[in-house]
Design a protein around this motif. Structure first.
Motif, PDB file in Angstrom:
ATOM      1  N   LEU A 299      24.533  50.027   1.072  1.00  0.00           N
ATOM      2  CA  LEU A 299      25.981  50.644   0.750  1.00  0.00           C
ATOM      3  C   LEU A 299      26.717  50.759   1.930  1.00  0.00           C
ATOM      4  CD1 LEU A 299      25.259  52.834  -2.278  1.00  0.00           C
ATOM      5  CD2 LEU A 299      26.201  50.871  -2.282  1.00  0.00           C
ATOM      6  N   THR A 300      26.153  51.297   3.208  1.00  0.00           N
ATOM      7  CA  THR A 300      27.080  51.623   4.297  1.00  0.00           C
ATOM      8  C   THR A 300      27.317  50.369   4.880  1.00  0.00           C
ATOM      9  OG1 THR A 300      26.052  53.503   4.771  1.00  0.00           O
ATOM     10  CG2 THR A 300      26.653  52.799   6.728  1.00  0.00           C
ATOM     11  N   ARG A 301      26.509  49.405   4.990  1.00  0.00           N
ATOM     12  CA  ARG A 301      26.740  48.007   5.372  1.00  0.00           C
ATOM     13  C   ARG A 301      27.854  47.315   4.429  1.00  0.00           C
ATOM     14  NH1 ARG A 301      24.265  43.627   7.568  1.00  0.00           N
ATOM     15  NH2 ARG A 301      22.253  44.743   7.885  1.00  0.00           N
ATOM     16  N   TYR A 302      27.829  47.510   3.224  1.00  0.00           N
ATOM     17  CA  TYR A 302      28.907  46.683   2.644  1.00  0.00           C
ATOM     18  C   TYR A 302      30.062  47.265   2.806  1.00  0.00           C
ATOM     19  CZ  TYR A 302      25.290  44.650  -0.310  1.00  0.00           C
ATOM     20  OH  TYR A 302      24.149  43.910  -0.501  1.00  0.00           O
ATOM     21  N   LEU A 303      30.241  48.654   2.884  1.00  0.00           N
ATOM     22  CA  LEU A 303      31.603  49.170   3.183  1.00  0.00           C
ATOM     23  C   LEU A 303      31.822  48.949   4.769  1.00  0.00           C
ATOM     24  CD1 LEU A 303      31.110  52.659   1.296  1.00  0.00           C
ATOM     25  CD2 LEU A 303      32.780  50.808   0.888  1.00  0.00           C
ATOM     26  N   THR A 304      31.007  48.897   5.613  1.00  0.00           N
ATOM     27  CA  THR A 304      31.302  48.505   6.980  1.00  0.00           C
ATOM     28  C   THR A 304      31.915  47.219   7.102  1.00  0.00           C
ATOM     29  OG1 THR A 304      29.941  50.037   7.706  1.00  0.00           O
ATOM     30  CG2 THR A 304      30.392  48.289   9.326  1.00  0.00           C
ATOM     31  N   GLU A 305      31.408  46.149   6.356  1.00  0.00           N
ATOM     32  CA  GLU A 305      31.671  44.792   6.106  1.00  0.00           C
ATOM     33  C   GLU A 305      33.079  44.548   5.672  1.00  0.00           C
ATOM     34  OE1 GLU A 305      28.617  42.679   3.984  1.00  0.00           O
ATOM     35  OE2 GLU A 305      27.479  42.395   5.928  1.00  0.00           O
ATOM     36  N   GLU A 306      33.452  45.413   4.811  1.00  0.00           N
ATOM     37  CA  GLU A 306      34.787  45.658   4.319  1.00  0.00           C
ATOM     38  C   GLU A 306      35.876  46.252   5.453  1.00  0.00           C
ATOM     39  OE1 GLU A 306      35.829  46.517   0.356  1.00  0.00           O
ATOM     40  OE2 GLU A 306      33.989  45.774  -0.501  1.00  0.00           O
ATOM     41  N   GLY A 307      35.297  46.638   6.532  1.00  0.00           N
ATOM     42  CA  GLY A 307      36.151  47.218   7.337  1.00  0.00           C
ATOM     43  C   GLY A 307      36.353  48.690   7.158  1.00  0.00           C
TER      44      GLY A 307
END
Length: 195
Positions: A103-111
């Protein structure tokens, strides 16, 4: 780059290891309060417009998660981290932390993240290795370097839940659910995943 390829390219084991993890995470997430909160937000997004009520729902998606809800969600992740730090690790706690990383990865990838994706890759790889050791040999001791990485990731996820729009959190959760669902369809014979 495709997110599945990005998440699995550095692992020594193939996608089948990830599929098994995601299938087991599915059963863990199915009853969690985090999932219930995220699904409540999805319900808000899917409802038909109806005057002032619809306006309040739409506005809620552009605001961060309410503090009390964010506290309840992050408490699960922090509890898992502290149990691992105290030496009480097991497969369920490792999977909870694996979900936190994704989840942290996905939010990070979204900026919406402050951590480097390389750090998330490293933590995911180390956690996968620790999970392998635990399942294969019963050795659930996590190396101090992994615990330090997980601490940084849980802190970042806490910040993301408190500062990021609810809509972005819902999208990240839906992305994880789709990944889990696609792996479930590919491997329906995995034990412990029957509906």
């Amino acid at each position: 780059m495709n997110h599945i390829a990005c998440e699995t390219s550095y692992r020594r084991s193939s996608v089948t290891r990830r599929q098994t993890l995601l299938l087991i995470i599915t059963t863990t997430r199915a009853n969690s309060k985090e999932t219930l909160l995220i699904h409540a937000a999805i319900n808000i997004m899917s409802r038909k417009p109806f005057g002032a009520t619809q306006a309040r729902r739409a506005k809620a998606l552009f605001l961060p998660m309410p503090r009390a809800d964010a506290d309840r969600v992050i408490l699960q992740h922090r509890t898992a981290l502290e149990a691992v730090r105290a030496g009480y690790a097991d497969a369920g706690l490792a999977r909870r932390l694996f979900t936190t990383i994704l989840l942290t990865r996905y939010l990070t990838e979204e900026g919406h993240g402050l951590l480097d994706l390389g750090l998330l890759d490293e933590a995911e790889q180390m956690l996968s290795t620790a999970l392998d050791n635990g399942e294969d040999r019963g050795d659930w001791n996590f190396p101090p370097a992994l615990i330090d990485l997980l601490s940084r990731i849980v802190n970042e996820h806490d910040r993301q839940l408190r500062e990021t729009r609810l809509q972005a959190i819902v999208r990240a959760s839906e992305r994880l659910d789709r990944l889990i669902g696609s792996n479930k369809r590919e491997r329906p014979d995995t034990p412990g995943t029957e509906s």
